[in-house]
Design a protein around this motif. Structure first.
Motif: not given
Length: 75
Positions: A1-26
């Motif tokens: 189940m996804p984590v539901h974010l508050p309305a104060s965060l009205n958008r999110w653009t996640n930049l991630w690099e596939p070989l970055d072990v700390l990155a993830f697809a939000a």
């Protein structure tokens, strides 16, 4: 189940690099308050960064361009 974010965060653009072990697809983890998923934009791996990809994002022109585009969306 996804984590539901508050309305104060009205958008999110996640930049991630596939070989970055700390990155993830939000979009697989979070859901915005309106039920939509964050935008995931993969960043190409730069061979010159080796395995230290996590701190290399900021020096990429593509990343700066996307940040500028996203920030202009509210104007």
């Amino acid at each position: 189940m996804p984590v539901h974010l508050p309305a104060s965060l009205n958008r999110w653009t996640n930049l991630w690099e596939p070989l970055d072990v700390l990155a993830f697809a939000a979009s697989k983890v979070f859901e915005l308050h309106d039920g939509t998923a964050p935008v995931d934009l993969p960043v190409s791996h730069q061979a010159s960064t080796g395995m230290w990809t996590h701190s290399a994002y900021w020096s990429l022109p593509y990343v700066a361009s996307v940040i500028g585009d996203v920030m202009r969306q509210d104007q």
